[in-house]
Scaffold this motif. Structure first.
Motif, PDB file in Angstrom:
ATOM      1  N   SER A 127       0.735  -1.294   0.070  1.00  0.00           N
ATOM      2  CA  SER A 127       0.008  -0.018  -0.017  1.00  0.00           C
ATOM      3  C   SER A 127       0.839   1.179   0.007  1.00  0.00           C
ATOM      4  O   SER A 127       0.151   2.425  -0.235  1.00  0.00           O
ATOM      5  CB  SER A 127      -1.016   0.006   1.183  1.00  0.00           C
ATOM      6  N   GLU A 128       2.263   1.044   0.427  1.00  0.00           N
ATOM      7  CA  GLU A 128       3.000   2.206   0.122  1.00  0.00           C
ATOM      8  C   GLU A 128       3.329   2.926  -1.161  1.00  0.00           C
ATOM      9  O   GLU A 128       3.118   2.265  -2.264  1.00  0.00           O
ATOM     10  CB  GLU A 128       4.408   1.978   0.737  1.00  0.00           C
ATOM     11  N   ASP A 129       3.464   4.121  -1.283  1.00  0.00           N
ATOM     12  CA  ASP A 129       4.050   4.860  -2.234  1.00  0.00           C
ATOM     13  C   ASP A 129       5.579   4.875  -2.462  1.00  0.00           C
ATOM     14  O   ASP A 129       6.025   5.830  -1.998  1.00  0.00           O
ATOM     15  CB  ASP A 129       3.381   6.306  -2.538  1.00  0.00           C
ATOM     16  N   PHE A 130       6.014   3.643  -2.599  1.00  0.00           N
ATOM     17  CA  PHE A 130       7.283   3.360  -2.365  1.00  0.00           C
ATOM     18  C   PHE A 130       8.458   4.426  -2.924  1.00  0.00           C
ATOM     19  O   PHE A 130       8.097   4.685  -4.325  1.00  0.00           O
ATOM     20  CB  PHE A 130       7.505   2.007  -2.983  1.00  0.00           C
ATOM     21  N   HIS A 131       9.066   4.796  -2.180  1.00  0.00           N
ATOM     22  CA  HIS A 131      10.253   5.879  -2.694  1.00  0.00           C
ATOM     23  C   HIS A 131       9.796   7.093  -3.172  1.00  0.00           C
ATOM     24  O   HIS A 131      10.674   7.765  -4.037  1.00  0.00           O
ATOM     25  CB  HIS A 131      11.170   5.206  -3.625  1.00  0.00           C
ATOM     26  N   VAL A 132       8.457   7.432  -3.121  1.00  0.00           N
ATOM     27  CA  VAL A 132       7.997   8.608  -3.947  1.00  0.00           C
ATOM     28  C   VAL A 132       8.866   9.913  -3.240  1.00  0.00           C
ATOM     29  O   VAL A 132       9.035  10.710  -3.862  1.00  0.00           O
ATOM     30  CB  VAL A 132       6.637   8.843  -3.650  1.00  0.00           C
ATOM     31  N   ASP A 133       8.988   9.710  -1.950  1.00  0.00           N
ATOM     32  CA  ASP A 133       9.816  10.980  -0.997  1.00  0.00           C
ATOM     33  C   ASP A 133      11.189  10.942  -1.851  1.00  0.00           C
ATOM     34  O   ASP A 133      11.669  12.218  -2.080  1.00  0.00           O
ATOM     35  CB  ASP A 133       9.851  10.686   0.121  1.00  0.00           C
ATOM     36  N   ALA A 134      11.823   9.889  -2.228  1.00  0.00           N
ATOM     37  CA  ALA A 134      13.086  10.048  -2.751  1.00  0.00           C
ATOM     38  C   ALA A 134      13.111  10.235  -4.447  1.00  0.00           C
ATOM     39  O   ALA A 134      13.901  11.159  -4.686  1.00  0.00           O
ATOM     40  CB  ALA A 134      13.856   8.560  -2.666  1.00  0.00           C
ATOM     41  N   LEU A 135      12.024  10.170  -4.909  1.00  0.00           N
ATOM     42  CA  LEU A 135      11.779  10.874  -6.273  1.00  0.00           C
ATOM     43  C   LEU A 135      11.694  12.107  -6.314  1.00  0.00           C
ATOM     44  O   LEU A 135      12.289  12.816  -7.349  1.00  0.00           O
ATOM     45  CB  LEU A 135      10.495  10.167  -6.802  1.00  0.00           C
ATOM     46  N   PHE A 136      11.106  12.839  -5.280  1.00  0.00           N
ATOM     47  CA  PHE A 136      11.201  14.241  -5.239  1.00  0.00           C
ATOM     48  C   PHE A 136      12.097  14.908  -4.400  1.00  0.00           C
ATOM     49  O   PHE A 136      11.743  15.956  -3.719  1.00  0.00           O
ATOM     50  CB  PHE A 136       9.472  14.513  -4.969  1.00  0.00           C
ATOM     51  N   ALA A 137      13.037  14.025  -4.006  1.00  0.00           N
ATOM     52  CA  ALA A 137      13.878  14.647  -2.895  1.00  0.00           C
ATOM     53  C   ALA A 137      14.939  15.946  -3.367  1.00  0.00           C
ATOM     54  O   ALA A 137      15.341  16.616  -2.503  1.00  0.00           O
ATOM     55  CB  ALA A 137      15.001  13.567  -2.603  1.00  0.00           C
ATOM     56  N   ALA A 138      14.816  16.327  -4.418  1.00  0.00           N
ATOM     57  CA  ALA A 138      15.416  17.498  -5.097  1.00  0.00           C
ATOM     58  C   ALA A 138      14.827  18.629  -4.705  1.00  0.00           C
ATOM     59  O   ALA A 138      15.253  19.735  -5.004  1.00  0.00           O
ATOM     60  CB  ALA A 138      15.770  17.204  -6.563  1.00  0.00           C
TER      61      ALA A 138
END
Length: 314
Positions: A74-85
């Protein structure tokens, strides 16, 4: 004094203010979110990742009939990493640290299924929404694959504890960021960042069908001005991605609640197809992660130069 433009929903404000039981012992130490802040904000844009949290409470995992891998689907896996910039380009990024399977901040605060609880719910709970009916309320009944999260009924105090310790702090932080941005620029753009299974799930209207690479949701033009969504759509499509608007996801509670374009308050939900960047079975990054992150970083950079005058209320 005029009413705060962010306080658009009487129901939201009233239910957020309801007196509910205190969190269970120890939950006062919970860290519900973090903010990756820029050295200086350069544009009226705020990014939020409400569903990428991975701090699974051990008791929650132990009590579920599902294993951790099933819960993580159910996670939005790694979405925070995708927008980390985002902070590197002068815009803040709010990240929920708690998992969506535990409590979902993209719902009303008390959007609850009475069948999940052994005791009664207060009259201010929304028990009739389509999200509740689908098993995906503030406290979800199922994961995205349709599997049941709980083997026993909960108490309302369980829901109240999660709302106090996780939901409320997250939305206070989001509102503070948007308030600060509006005071500085006279407007804001909230980019609510999500990912979606590559194929529609059993509870979805597009069950079994492959989804577009990106779905942009503005609640059918009610939450965001056309130039903002058009900019994102054009930018992403120019890099070879298939883009859809509002179907199958038009935007959740966050988009509806914080988006008021007539007041210069814009909100858009971005859904990214997980097949672009991850192994959906193993919950691991795939070879596509690097390219997607570079493309999203370029999108972030473009939003740093957004025309502020076009965003303010007329």
């Amino acid at each position: 004094m005029g009413r705060d433009p962010l306080d658009q929903s009487d129901t939201f404000q009233e239910t957020m203010a309801k007196s509910v039981p205190n969190p269970e012992p120890g939950s006062g130490d919970t860290v519900a979110y973090d903010i990756a802040a820029p050295e200086s904000q350069v544009a009226p844009v705020v990014f939020a990742s409400p569903h990428s949290g991975t701090d699974y409470p051990p008791d929650f995992v132990a009590d579920s009939p599902l294993d951790l891998l099933a819960l993580r689907r159910s996670e939005d896996f790694h979405v925070d990493a995708l927008f980390a910039a985002a902070p590197d380009h002068g815009m803040p990024l709010l990240r929920a640290l708690f998992p969506r399977a535990f409590i979902d901040p993209n719902r009303e605060p008390f959007e609850l299924d009475p069948a999940m609880f052994e005791d009664g719910l207060p009259d201010y709970a929304n028990t009739q929404s389509s999200r509740v009916a689908a098993g995906l309320g503030t406290i979800a009944r199922i994961v995205s694959s349709g599997q049941e999260i709980y083997s026993r009924k909960l108490r309302f105090a369980d829901a109240a504890a999660r709302i106090n310790a996780h939901y409320r702090p997250y939305h206070r932080a989001l509102k503070d960021l948007l308030d600060q941005t509006r005071r500085r620029y006279g407007c804001y753009v909230l980019i609510d960042c999500h990912s979606m299974p590559s194929v529609g799930g059993p509870q979805d209207p597009d069950a079994g069908r492959r989804r577009a690479d990106f779905v942009l949701g503005d609640c059918f033009s009610s939450a965001c001005a056309e130039p903002v969504i058009a900019h994102i759509e054009k930018f992403v499509a120019a890099r070879g991605y298939e883009v859809a608007r509002n179907k199958p996801f038009a935007g959740g509670f966050t988009t509806r609640h914080y988006g008021r374009p007539s007041q210069g308050l814009h909100a858009i939900q971005i859904e990214i197809n997980r097949g672009l960047y991850m192994d959906e079975t193993l919950i691991q990054p795939s070879d596509g992660m690097g390219k997607l992150k570079r493309d999203l970083t370029a999108l972030i950079e473009s939003l740093a130069h957004i025309d502020v005058s076009a965003l303010r209320a007329a």
